[in-house]
Design a protein around this motif. Structure first.
Motif, PDB file in Angstrom:
ATOM      1  N   VAL A 201       0.870  -1.183   0.000  1.00 49.39           N
ATOM      2  CA  VAL A 201       0.000   0.000   0.000  1.00 49.39           C
ATOM      3  C   VAL A 201       0.902   1.227   0.000  1.00 49.39           C
ATOM      4  O   VAL A 201       1.916   1.265   0.709  1.00 49.39           O
ATOM      5  CB  VAL A 201      -0.968   0.020   1.202  1.00 49.39           C
ATOM      6  N   THR A 202       0.578   2.233  -0.810  1.00 56.08           N
ATOM      7  CA  THR A 202       1.457   3.380  -0.960  1.00 56.08           C
ATOM      8  C   THR A 202       0.787   4.678  -0.505  1.00 56.08           C
ATOM      9  O   THR A 202      -0.433   4.815  -0.576  1.00 56.08           O
ATOM     10  CB  THR A 202       1.916   3.548  -2.422  1.00 56.08           C
ATOM     11  N   PHE A 203       1.647   5.600  -0.066  1.00 62.71           N
ATOM     12  CA  PHE A 203       1.208   6.931   0.348  1.00 62.71           C
ATOM     13  C   PHE A 203       2.208   7.948  -0.199  1.00 62.71           C
ATOM     14  O   PHE A 203       3.346   7.609  -0.520  1.00 62.71           O
ATOM     15  CB  PHE A 203       1.109   7.018   1.867  1.00 62.71           C
ATOM     16  N   GLY A 204       1.783   9.211  -0.277  1.00 68.41           N
ATOM     17  CA  GLY A 204       2.563  10.210  -0.984  1.00 68.41           C
ATOM     18  C   GLY A 204       3.739  10.801  -0.236  1.00 68.41           C
ATOM     19  O   GLY A 204       4.618  11.385  -0.852  1.00 68.41           O
ATOM     20  N   SER A 205       3.789  10.657   1.080  1.00 69.21           N
ATOM     21  CA  SER A 205       4.869  11.276   1.844  1.00 69.21           C
ATOM     22  C   SER A 205       5.264  10.405   3.016  1.00 69.21           C
ATOM     23  O   SER A 205       4.508   9.511   3.442  1.00 69.21           O
ATOM     24  CB  SER A 205       4.439  12.655   2.352  1.00 69.21           C
ATOM     25  N   ASP A 206       6.453  10.688   3.558  1.00 66.90           N
ATOM     26  CA  ASP A 206       6.932   9.933   4.718  1.00 66.90           C
ATOM     27  C   ASP A 206       6.004  10.089   5.930  1.00 66.90           C
ATOM     28  O   ASP A 206       5.669   9.083   6.578  1.00 66.90           O
ATOM     29  CB  ASP A 206       8.353  10.372   5.071  1.00 66.90           C
ATOM     30  N   PRO A 207       5.539  11.294   6.277  1.00 64.21           N
ATOM     31  CA  PRO A 207       4.615  11.404   7.413  1.00 64.21           C
ATOM     32  C   PRO A 207       3.326  10.587   7.220  1.00 64.21           C
ATOM     33  O   PRO A 207       2.817  10.000   8.187  1.00 64.21           O
ATOM     34  CB  PRO A 207       4.316  12.905   7.482  1.00 64.21           C
ATOM     35  N   GLU A 208       2.814  10.543   5.987  1.00 66.94           N
ATOM     36  CA  GLU A 208       1.608   9.747   5.730  1.00 66.94           C
ATOM     37  C   GLU A 208       1.892   8.262   5.930  1.00 66.94           C
ATOM     38  O   GLU A 208       1.059   7.526   6.477  1.00 66.94           O
ATOM     39  CB  GLU A 208       1.114  10.001   4.307  1.00 66.94           C
ATOM     40  N   CYS A 209       3.061   7.826   5.490  1.00 70.50           N
ATOM     41  CA  CYS A 209       3.430   6.419   5.668  1.00 70.50           C
ATOM     42  C   CYS A 209       3.585   6.082   7.148  1.00 70.50           C
ATOM     43  O   CYS A 209       3.137   5.023   7.612  1.00 70.50           O
ATOM     44  CB  CYS A 209       4.734   6.122   4.922  1.00 70.50           C
ATOM     45  N   MET A 210       4.214   6.969   7.891  1.00 71.98           N
ATOM     46  CA  MET A 210       4.382   6.746   9.325  1.00 71.98           C
ATOM     47  C   MET A 210       3.030   6.689  10.033  1.00 71.98           C
ATOM     48  O   MET A 210       2.801   5.830  10.898  1.00 71.98           O
ATOM     49  CB  MET A 210       5.238   7.863   9.920  1.00 71.98           C
ATOM     50  N   GLN A 211       2.142   7.572   9.666  1.00 73.22           N
ATOM     51  CA  GLN A 211       0.814   7.576  10.271  1.00 73.22           C
ATOM     52  C   GLN A 211       0.084   6.270   9.971  1.00 73.22           C
ATOM     53  O   GLN A 211      -0.570   5.692  10.841  1.00 73.22           O
ATOM     54  CB  GLN A 211       0.007   8.765   9.767  1.00 73.22           C
ATOM     55  N   ALA A 212       0.205   5.807   8.729  1.00 76.39           N
ATOM     56  CA  ALA A 212      -0.452   4.555   8.346  1.00 76.39           C
ATOM     57  C   ALA A 212       0.095   3.380   9.148  1.00 76.39           C
ATOM     58  O   ALA A 212      -0.658   2.488   9.567  1.00 76.39           O
ATOM     59  CB  ALA A 212      -0.260   4.310   6.845  1.00 76.39           C
ATOM     60  N   LEU A 213       1.414   3.364   9.382  1.00 68.72           N
ATOM     61  CA  LEU A 213       2.010   2.293  10.178  1.00 68.72           C
ATOM     62  C   LEU A 213       1.468   2.324  11.591  1.00 68.72           C
ATOM     63  O   LEU A 213       1.073   1.288  12.155  1.00 68.72           O
ATOM     64  CB  LEU A 213       3.532   2.434  10.188  1.00 68.72           C
ATOM     65  N   LYS A 214       1.409   3.500  12.198  1.00 63.46           N
ATOM     66  CA  LYS A 214       0.920   3.626  13.569  1.00 63.46           C
ATOM     67  C   LYS A 214      -0.563   3.287  13.684  1.00 63.46           C
ATOM     68  O   LYS A 214      -1.024   2.807  14.720  1.00 63.46           O
ATOM     69  CB  LYS A 214       1.194   5.031  14.077  1.00 63.46           C
ATOM     70  N   GLN A 215      -1.309   3.517  12.608  1.00 70.55           N
ATOM     71  CA  GLN A 215      -2.735   3.208  12.588  1.00 70.55           C
ATOM     72  C   GLN A 215      -3.011   1.750  12.220  1.00 70.55           C
ATOM     73  O   GLN A 215      -4.171   1.368  12.037  1.00 70.55           O
ATOM     74  CB  GLN A 215      -3.449   4.130  11.601  1.00 70.55           C
ATOM     75  N   GLU A 216      -1.936   0.966  12.088  1.00 64.25           N
ATOM     76  CA  GLU A 216      -2.029  -0.467  11.789  1.00 64.25           C
ATOM     77  C   GLU A 216      -2.655  -0.735  10.425  1.00 64.25           C
ATOM     78  O   GLU A 216      -3.306  -1.754  10.210  1.00 64.25           O
ATOM     79  CB  GLU A 216      -2.794  -1.207  12.895  1.00 64.25           C
TER      80      GLU A 216
END
Length: 306
Positions: A201-216
């Motif tokens: 699954v992809t996201f446009g920025s590093d902060p978005e990716c980090m948020q997605a990881l934390k949100q499981e």
């Protein structure tokens, strides 16, 4: 560069949980893991001879404008992050941009256009930005659309997971997992190669990716090691696991076909490597996390696409 990468992984574990501290532009020491001020560094950085600013060149246009327009980030710790107190953009890539601006203009005047992985090529081709400093990995495919000066740094992909996650320590462990990656980054092809049964699954920025990881929304996040180290240091709920499993040479993105500007930027890189500006830039940013002396810069033109 492998030994440096391993040191970074160790440093990440040791520094998880340290609190952030705002940097300054005075050159004073900073808390480990925070980019230091760059006033003294930029003051000593070289300036191009008048004869090197060729008539009608990109360099001349930038000098006449009085500002270097850089495609980059405002939210990448240790690389290019805006200081909320001073408004200054700090970090390795940010300081490289300032040093290049001084070389061309005589002053470190930079305007950063916040770009995403999927927009960098367009920003260069349509002339919105002059250069891109943004952990921009050189690949032959990308070199068909942009020119690359450098490489000016070498890193590698690593894995980040939520703290306490078991069973993920190497790329092959991602098979059958949902894996987060930045859009249009080398992480995607690396995951497909090493963990073909992973769902990406992809996201446009590093902060978005980090948020997605934390949100499981994914089991792991694959990204450049230094970004992950900085993220983990600031957020103790995330940890970097294993060692880097790729070698990623970073280039300075330029408009495709502008060989004159590419030669100019490569000559500048050689100068700042020889006079110690490159090494001090590293120490002020990435070197606040990675222990030891600055690494040897990669050889310019040493990888396909450069």
């Amino acid at each position: 560069m492998v030994s440096m990468k391993r040191m970074a992984a160790v440093a990440a574990v040791a520094m998880i949980g340290l609190s952030a501290c705002s940097g300054t532009d005075s050159g004073a020491s900073a808390v480990p893991g925070e980019a230091k001020g760059t006033g003294d560094l930029i003051a000593k950085a070289p300036v191009a001879a008048a004869a090197d600013i060729l008539p009608g060149s990109t360099m001349e246009k930038i000098k006449q404008r009085g500002e270097l327009i850089v495609g980059g980030s405002l939210d990448a710790p240790l690389l290019s992050q805006q200081n909320p107190t001073t408004g200054e953009v700090e970090g390795f890539d940010a300081d490289m941009g300032k040093a290049l601006a001084k070389y061309i203009i005589g002053e470190p005047k930079v305007k950063i256009v916040n770009s995403a992985s999927e927009t960098r090529e367009a920003l260069l081709s349509n002339g919105t930005v002059d250069v891109v400093f943004q952990t921009y990995t050189i690949t032959p495919e990308r070199a068909e659309q942009v020119a690359f000066a450098g490489p000016y740094y070498s890193s590698g992909l690593s894995l980040a997971v939520r703290k306490g996650t078991a069973g993920i320590v190497k790329p092959e462990d991602l098979n059958g997992k949902t894996v987060i990656a930045g859009a249009n980054t080398p992480a995607i092809s690396a995951i497909k190669k090493l963990a073909p049964q992973a769902k990406i699954v992809t996201f446009g920025s590093d902060p978005e990716c980090m948020q997605a990881l934390k949100q499981e929304r994914g089991d792991a996040y694959v990204q450049d090691e230094m970004l992950l180290v900085a993220n983990a240091q600031k957020d103790p709920s995330v940890q970097v696991v294993g060692a880097p499993f790729t070698t990623d040479p970073y280039g300075i993105g330029l408009k495709h076909g502008d060989e004159q500007f590419k030669t100019f930027v490569n000559d500048w890189l050689k100068k700042i490597q020889a006079d110690g500006t490159w090494q001090q830039t590293w120490k002020n940013s990435l070197g606040t996390v990675v222990k030891g002396e600055a690494p040897t810069p990669p050889q310019i033109g040493s990888v396909p696409g450069s």
